[in-house]
Each structure stands twice: as C-alpha cells, then as structure tokens.
Scaffold this motif. Structure first.
Motif, PDB file in Angstrom:
ATOM      1  N   GLN A 240       0.822  -1.204   0.000  1.00 24.25           N
ATOM      2  CA  GLN A 240       0.000   0.000   0.000  1.00 24.25           C
ATOM      3  C   GLN A 240       0.858   1.257   0.000  1.00 24.25           C
ATOM      4  N   ASN A 245      -2.121   3.552  -4.872  1.00 21.93           N
ATOM      5  CA  ASN A 245      -3.505   3.532  -4.415  1.00 21.93           C
ATOM      6  C   ASN A 245      -4.491   4.255  -5.313  1.00 21.93           C
ATOM      7  N   SER A 258      -3.560  -0.316  -7.641  1.00 19.02           N
ATOM      8  CA  SER A 258      -3.948  -0.703  -6.284  1.00 19.02           C
ATOM      9  C   SER A 258      -4.098  -2.210  -6.222  1.00 19.02           C
ATOM     10  N   SER A 262      -4.552  -3.005  -0.486  1.00 19.06           N
ATOM     11  CA  SER A 262      -4.291  -1.576  -0.336  1.00 19.06           C
ATOM     12  C   SER A 262      -5.614  -0.808  -0.269  1.00 19.06           C
ATOM     13  N   VAL A 263      -6.597  -1.211  -1.080  1.00 21.96           N
ATOM     14  CA  VAL A 263      -7.888  -0.525  -1.038  1.00 21.96           C
ATOM     15  C   VAL A 263      -8.583  -0.783   0.299  1.00 21.96           C
TER      16      VAL A 263
END
Ligand SMILES: Nc1ncnc2c1ncn2[C@@H]1O[C@H](COP(=O)(O)OP(=O)(O)O)[C@@H](O)[C@H]1O
Ligand SMILES: [Mg+2]
Lengths: 310, 296, 268
Positions: A240, A245, A258, A262-263
């Motif tokens: 991340q 992102n 992403s 990470s989301v």
C-alpha cells in the motif's frame, strides 16, 4: 478373601489422579476447540459480510468481478453500480505473480549455493541473515520501498514512481528470504546418497544439481514458491505504501494502481458499517480469504503429490 | 576439459553470482536500515512523544504501546497455545478430527494479517464495543499469534523423549500431570525460543492493528499506573498506535516534516528489536538447557 | 523357521496356592496392537519376594507382557484376559490404573531421570500425591537412595540436576524414584542394557537385596544375567510363554527343546 475385597475396593476407588487427568484432558481440548472456533468465526464473519454486497445490496457478480470502475455508492457512466473490483484483483495478481517470477530464480540460486556449493559460508552468513530478514516487519520493507525504490523508479522510468513495478520490487525482496529458507530446507531433505550416486556415475556437479537434487526437491520448492505468493498476495501495508492507491486498471507497470489489500486498508476507516461502500470492502476481504484458502489447498495438493518416497 | 565440464563450471559461476547479488541486496537492506536509522536514535527519541505537525518528535509512546501489547498478547495466547499444543502432541489420535484441526490451524497461520485485523475489528471493536483499544489490539494479536506459537510449542514438546512420559506414567501419575510437570519443563528451552521468536513477529505486526488498536497515540500520564484511568499507560481501553503502525501512518499521511528521519529511526529500532529477539531466542534457550543439565 | 514348532508344546510351572503366596498372576492374557495379536498363552504366577526373569529373542513379547502387568499398555494396545494382583483382577475398566501403577512400579530400559534435581526426581510423585512435609520427604529420599545403593554417591549433590548423572547412577536414581511411592511389585524392562559391566553387577546386587521387600519381574536379553540373578525364568518365543520353571531348571534341564536351543545359544 476378605482382605482381597478390601484391596479390590481400594483399587476401584476413583483416585484424585484420575480426576486430574479428566480435567487436564478437557482443558487442553478446549484450548484447541477455541482455536477451531476462531478459524470458523473468521470464515463465517467475513463470508457473511462479504456476501451481503451480493445478497443485500444486490450487486451482480458480473459487476463486481468484471467492472473496472471502483467507487461504491455511485454509478458508472453506463448506469451500473461502480463496484468493479477488477482493477484491484488484477493489481493483486500482477504484483504477486511478478514478484514470484522474479524471486524464484534468485531464491533457488541462493538456496543451491547455500546447500550445494558453499555450505559453510551458507550456514555461517546467509542462514542467519535470511532468518533475520524473514522476520523484518513489512512496514520496514514498505518504508524502504518508499524511500529507495519509488524514487529510483521515478528517476528511471519517469512518472510518480508509484505503481505495480515498485510493488513488485518491494514484494520480491520481501518474499525472497521466505522462499530461500524453505527451499534450503527442501534441498537439505534430499538424501546425501542421491548426490553421491550421481557423482559416482560421472555426472558433473551441475548435472547432479540440475537433474538430481533440484528434481528431487521440486515439490518442496513449489511449496516454497506458493508460500511466497500467498505472503505477497496477502501483504497489505508494504504494498500500500508504494503502489499509489489509485483504483484504476493498471495500464503500465509504473502508473499508480492498487491491490485488494491496499484498497481495504485505505478504505475501511472511511466508510460506515452496513453501507454499500463498506460491504463492498468486505467483499474484497472475502476475495483475499478465498485466495488464502486456495493457496492452502495448493500447498496440500503439492504435498500429497510429491511426498518424499523414502 | 570437455563440454559438460565447461557447462558445469559456467552454471556454478552463475549460481555464485546470483548468491552474491542476493547477499548484496540483503546487505544493502540491513545496512540501509541501520545506517540511515541509527543516527536518529537517541534516548530522547526513544522516550519523548511524537509530534504530528512539527519536527523533533520521538517514539516514546509508540514504543511503550508496542511492548505493552506484546506482553498482553503473549500472556493471553500462551495458555491457549500451550493447551492446544499439549492436546495435539500428547492426546490427539490420528483421525479425521485431528487432521481437521490441524488444517484449521494451518489456514489461520497463512491468513493475511489484514484479514485477521479486519476480523478483530468486526468482533472486538464493533461487536464487543471495545473500540480502538489496547484490548482489541491484544486480542487480535493473540489470534494472529496462536497458530505459530502453537506449532512452535508442539515442536518443542515433540522433541521430548518418550522415556520421560513413560517415567511419569510408571509412577502412577496421570498423563496430564506427567505432561505439565515433566514434559513441559523438559521442553522449556524449545518453548522459550519459540515464544521469543513469535514475540519478534508480533512486535513488528502492523496490518492486524490499524483497525483494532487504532492509529492514534494519546498522551499518557506515566505517573498514573491505575489501569482503570483512561490516560494511564496500563489502561486497556485507550487507543494505542504501535511503533510499526506509526511508521505506516506517518508515511501514508505524509504530513510530519521530519517523517523520513522519524521513520528510519523507528525502523532501525524495530529491526534491532527483532535482531535481539532472534539472537536471544537461541541464547536463552541454550542457557536454560545448560542450567537444567548443569552440574551445580 | 520356527513354524514347525508345535504351539502346544509348552511347560508352565504352577505353584500350589495353599503353600505359596502368589503376588501376581496372568490368565488367558491376549495383547493386540491394533488387530495383530502380539502376545498370548502366558498363564504365569509370580511368587512373592522372588525375582523372575523374562527371557527370549527380541520381539518375542517380553516387554508387551511386562507392560501389561501394570497397565502401561493401555494407550497403545488392547489387553484381554485377567491380570490378578493379590487376587484382584486389575484388568477391568473399573480399576483405577494410577493406583495400580503406584503399587506395581516400573523401571525402564534407558535411564530416564526427569529434568529436575535428584531430590526432586524422588519426591516428585509424592508431592503430586499431596505429601509436602519436608521431614517425610527427606526420609524417603534417604531411604530409597540407600535401597537403590546410590546414597553414598549422591548424598552431597541431592540438589544437582539428575540429568548430569552417569548412566548407572541415573538408573539407580530411577529405581529409588520407583520405590518412593511404596510399590510392592517392581517391573524392570532390560534395566541394565544401557549400563557398563560394573554398573550392571552393582545393579544386580541391589536387586538381590530388594527382593527381601519386593516381588521383582525383570526382562533381560542377557542369559547370564537371568541365570545369575533370578529365582524363576519365563522363556518367551513368538509372543507365547514357552517354558516357566525354576531358573536352574530352565538353564540346566529345560523341558522344551526350543528353550534348550535358546539357552544354549542355538538361535536368537
Ligand atoms: N507399540 C507397538 N505397536 C505395534 N506393535 C508393537 C508395539 N510394541 C511391540 N510391538 C510388536 O509386538 C511384538 C512384541 O514386541 P515386544 O513386546 O517389544 O518384544 P520384546 O520386548 O520381547 O523384544 C513385536 O512383534 C513388536 O513388533
Ligand atoms: Mg523389549
């Protein structure tokens, strides 16, 4: 006879020891069942939450797995719900596969060096260093990625430096020690006489390594790679920090992208429980969970296929 | 020299190069962490609180939080892992029940820590309403820690010779007494190494904590050790950003003016701690073993 | 190679219970590991205050038989038939195995001191049974170590780790440990096989002295040892007791040919 009966009575009395035993048995069993319950709990909780996107919010599987626009709660220009998870799924798979592809030759080469070519140096220097690196926290990898890898990519390829390439590089370094140390284990498990027999037949050292040792250790090496991939796929913070992102389909390796993780980490704090935005995030978590189960299955499968015949 | 020998030489040369390159990468990594990080580490850095918007902050509270969470998580997970590993190693028969449980533990150990963290968030933070707190964090870390700790302890127990168990049973002791009073003490060196190694992993974990122990480190009153007061360092209900979370947090926000300095210092402290855990795991395990078998 | 032997070709001596005190006796014993029958046809009476040796080739079921006597096989095997201890059948579900094992103590092939002090090894089982009085414990330690003939060697180091002892001393401490819970039968499974000749001699002497107070059953693969030490001998082969008689008779005038072959070193 009377004495006999007295003894029988003494021997049939349930002793304190017998009660200890029951107690201890139950106590240790309940600890085990607690762990079992936790595992079931995790699967059930996350499955329930993750599925409500489809059952409660009536998002179609096609929109979720096929859509490319991620902005849950809003609509795409073509009028669908913007819950397309494809960019993240592609991102996760890309970084995982690329990291594994890059790591594997390095890891195998290093492991072979450690066990076959220079075992002394391997045991003295490389072994402790890999052990230490397996234990380095992922945020540290992420931080180094941010301060070394991202600027490097920026200078070399232009753009922001954030993206799949940086993610791959960080994950490559991160899973390298894991794959190395597991590969070393499986190379060490190849019996000595395999090598001796091969060398005695006149094979060169390299032929012995390539045709005998590596072949015999293949299941173990595959397991090591799958473990590395599982770790890469599930890694959250290190990725991340360097991937940029942006929930967009990655067009090239150096544009912000992403992954599922990470989301998830970025978004979970900003949504309200029970909302579509939130449910959609849990669906991503469910995908992660399912993939983790899949990797597990793969390891089992490899293990069963390739169990060492002694 | 014939063709295959040449080929062998070349291949081995390439292997050496690969190994050399990996050594370089690893050496760079460790060197980078320490060379950029250690100059920023001072007593003041280790003890003073962080500053969000101005330079010169420390990592004191985060360091304390990391240690406190580690201790709590270990205290909670140790009895559970011990019980589970005792059952697996000493009682479990070779049947479907045991293999199901072993699979479950394997699944748990390979679960991404962010998933464990999200589960902790759902269960402890929301369902139990503990909020972002030490206790939510410690319980989540416990889940994160259980599978590996269980496996490590089980391995240590499996290393104890069966003769020891026979000895206990032969005296008319129950299996359980034999395990607790004979097998576990005999496995102590291995158990202690296992605990320390797990500690390193727990100490550096961040993804499981950002939504459980939280991402803020409110000021603590180090004069007040009553766990029921919310600004007491021991309070289980206060949010507690750890060192690892701190590194992630300041870097993703990017607000702190000297964030590179602080992060590299914090990273060096983390890696140093892991290094100490790794080395002491071996050393302490060996010492305990020597003590147990010593002449004096 | 032994299949030609007629399985009913056995000689098992029986005491007259009117004249002899029988401490232990087996009847119709059958021991199964899973579904395989590992031991049968061994109706043996053990006379009080004697030493009985169990001999026979390796894998002939000596340990299996011995371990059934104090129910140490419970977890690994199915034991059918009767095991009488002072007339009480201890092979019943209702019997408390822990009390059985306390009264019928066991010493193993490899010395297995616990990772505790010498003192702690001996007092451990007593403490688990709720005896904490230091005076009593001190007394037991001294008495049993003297019985096991190691008191002089270890009395100044009672709080030293028992893991630091030599094989012979460790095995004696294990005997003392078994005596501490006041058994009246002592089962020993090849207790000297890990010891040097001098320690073995000393151990045999110790057992001769212990015979005054205990009924001793000892497995040994060493026929000289059986001949030197025991009053009675059982010869096992292929999971059956082939001959049981006074030791002298078993070794000088065996009734069964197979026994003769074995004791004269023709097989095994
Ligand atoms: N735990 C066990 N599980 C399965 N078979 C066993 C076990 N212990 C012993 N056996 C088998 O039972 C037979 C008798 O073994 P044992 O009583 O150990 O003989 P001895 O002590 O005379 O050498 C052997 O065939 C052996 O393989
Ligand atoms: Mg035996």
């Amino acid at each position: 006879m009377q004495q006999n009966q007295k003894l029988a009575k003494q021997l049939m009395k349930k002793s304190k020891t017998a009660r200890y035993e029951r107690f201890g048995h139950l106590l240790s069993l309940s600890a085990l069942l607690l762990i079992m319950a936790i595992v079931l709990g995790i699967i059930i909780f996350i499955a329930t939450k993750g599925l409500s996107t489809f059952f409660k919010d009536h998002i179609s599987l096609k929109d979720f797995f096929g859509g490319v626009i991620w902005n849950p709660g809003t609509q795409t220009p073509s009028g669908q719900q913007a819950v397309g998870a494809l960019p993240m799924i592609v991102g996760s798979f890309l970084v995982t596969i690329l990291a594994a592809v890059v790591s594997t030759p390095f890891a195998i080469g290093t492991a072979v060096y450690m066990t076959e070519i220079s075992p002394k140096r391997g045991a003295k220097i490389l072994q402790p260093v890999t052990e230490l690196l397996v234990g380095i926290p992922s945020v540290v990898y992420g931080f180094i990625g941010l301060s070394v890898v991202v600027p490097f990519v920026r200078h070399t390829f232009g753009g922001s430096g954030f993206g799949i390439l940086s993610g791959t590089f960080v994950l490559f370094v991160m899973i390298l020690p894991t794959i190395v140390s597991m590969t070393v284990d499986s190379l060490k498990a190849v019996p000595k006489y395999y090598r001796q027999a091969s060398l005695a037949l006149g094979a060169t050292k390299w032929q012995t390594i390539w045709k005998v040792v590596l072949r015999a250790a293949t299941p173990g090496i595959l397991t090591a790679i799958v473990f590395g991939m599982a770790r890469a796929f599930g890694e959250a913070l290190a990725v991340q920090m360097v991937i940029g992102n942006a929930a967009l389909m990655p067009h090239n390796l150096v544009s912000p992208a992403s992954t599922l993780t990470s989301v998830l980490t970025a978004g979970m704090g900003n949504t309200v429980m029970g909302s579509l935005q939130n449910d959609a995030l849990w669906s991503l978590a469910l995908v992660l969970l399912v993939m983790s189960l899949f990797f597990n299955l793969l390891v089992h499968f490899i293990g069963r296929k390739g169990a060492f015949k002694k | 020299m014939n063709r295959t020998q040449k080929q062998s030489r070349t291949a081995i040369l390439i292997l050496r190069l690969i190994a050399g390159l990996v050594v370089l990468i690893l050496a760079f990594l460790i060197g980078y962490i320490f060379i950029t990080g250690l100059p920023n580490v001072s007593w003041r850095f280790l003890t003073s609180p962080a500053k969000a918007f101005t330079a010169g902050g420390g990592i004191g509270i985060q360091l304390f939080n990391s240690i406190y969470l580690l201790i709590l998580a270990m205290l909670i997970s140790l009895p559970i892992a011990l019980g589970a590993s005792i059952y697996l190693n000493e009682y479990a028969k070779d049947n479907w029940f045991t293999s199901t449980i072993r699979t479950a533990i394997e699944i748990l150990s390979s679960l991404p820590s962010v998933v464990v963290g999200l589960f902790g968030f759902l269960l402890f933070v929301i369902q139990f309403n503990y909020g972002f707190s030490i206790i939510s964090g410690a319980l989540t870390l416990t889940i994160f820690n259980l599978p590996l700790l269980t496996r490590n302890i089980e391995e240590a127990l499996a290393g104890v010779s069966d003769d020891q168990r026979q000895g206990g049973l032969g005296l008319g002791l129950s299996k359980y007494e034999t395990i607790i009073h004979i097998v576990v003490p005999a496995a102590l060196p291995g158990i202690i190494s296992g605990i320390i190694l797990c500690s390193g992993r727990v100490f550096g974990e961040a993804a499981a904590l950002i939504y459980t122990a939280g991402q803020s480190a409110p000021a603590l009153n180090f004069g007040d050790w009553n766990p029921f007061n919310i600004d007491s360092p021991l309070s289980p209900l206060r949010p507690a950003e750890t060192l690892a979370v701190h590194i992630w947090k300041i870097n993703s926000e990017g607000i702190m003016p000297d964030l590179t300095k602080v992060s590299s210092g914090a990273a060096a402290v983390l890696v140093l701690a892991i290094l100490i855990f790794n080395l002491s795991a071996r050393y302490i395990g060996r010492k305990v073993f020597e003590k147990m078998t010593s002449v004096n | 190679m032994l299949n030609s032997n007629n399985p009913t070709d056995r000689f098992i001596y029986h005491f007259n219970p009117e004249e002899t005190t029988i401490t232990m006796q087996t009847k119709n014993l059958e021991v199964y590991y899973g579904k395989t029958l590992a031991m049968q046809h061994a109706d043996i009476q053990f006379k009080q205050n004697t030493i009985t040796a169990l001999i026979g080739p390796s894998g002939s079921g000596k340990s299996t038989f011995l371990r059934s006597l104090n129910r140490m096989n419970d977890d690994v095997a199915t034991v059918k038939g009767q095991i009488l201890y002072q007339g009480v059948d201890i092979n019943q579900p209702k019997i408390d195995v822990y009390e059985v094992r306390r009264r019928i103590g066991m010493v193993f092939q490899r010395p297995n001191p616990f990772a505790k002090s010498i003192y702690g090894n001996i007092t451990f089982a007593l403490e688990r049974r709720g005896i904490h009085d230091k005076r009593v414990l001190d007394e037991v330690v001294e008495k049993t170590l003297k019985q096991a003939a190691v008191w002089d060697q270890v009395k100044d180091n009672l709080h030293k780790s028992a893991l630091s002892l030599s094989g012979g001393q460790a095995q004696r401490v294990c005997i003392a440990r078994a005596l501490a819970v006041q058994p009246d039968v002592l089962l020993l499974d090849e207790p000297a096989s890990a010891l040097d000749p001098v320690s073995t001699q000393q151990l045999e002497q110790t057992l001769r002295e212990l015979k005054q107070d205990y009924t001793i059953i000892i497995v040994t693969h060493n026929m000289q040892q059986a001949a030197r030490l025991s009053d009675y001998t059982v010869f096992f082969n292929l999971g059956e007791a082939i001959e049981y008689n006074k030791t002298r008779k078993v070794f000088t005038r065996p009734k069964i040919e197979l026994t003769d072959d074995y004791v004269s070193g023709n097989f095994g």
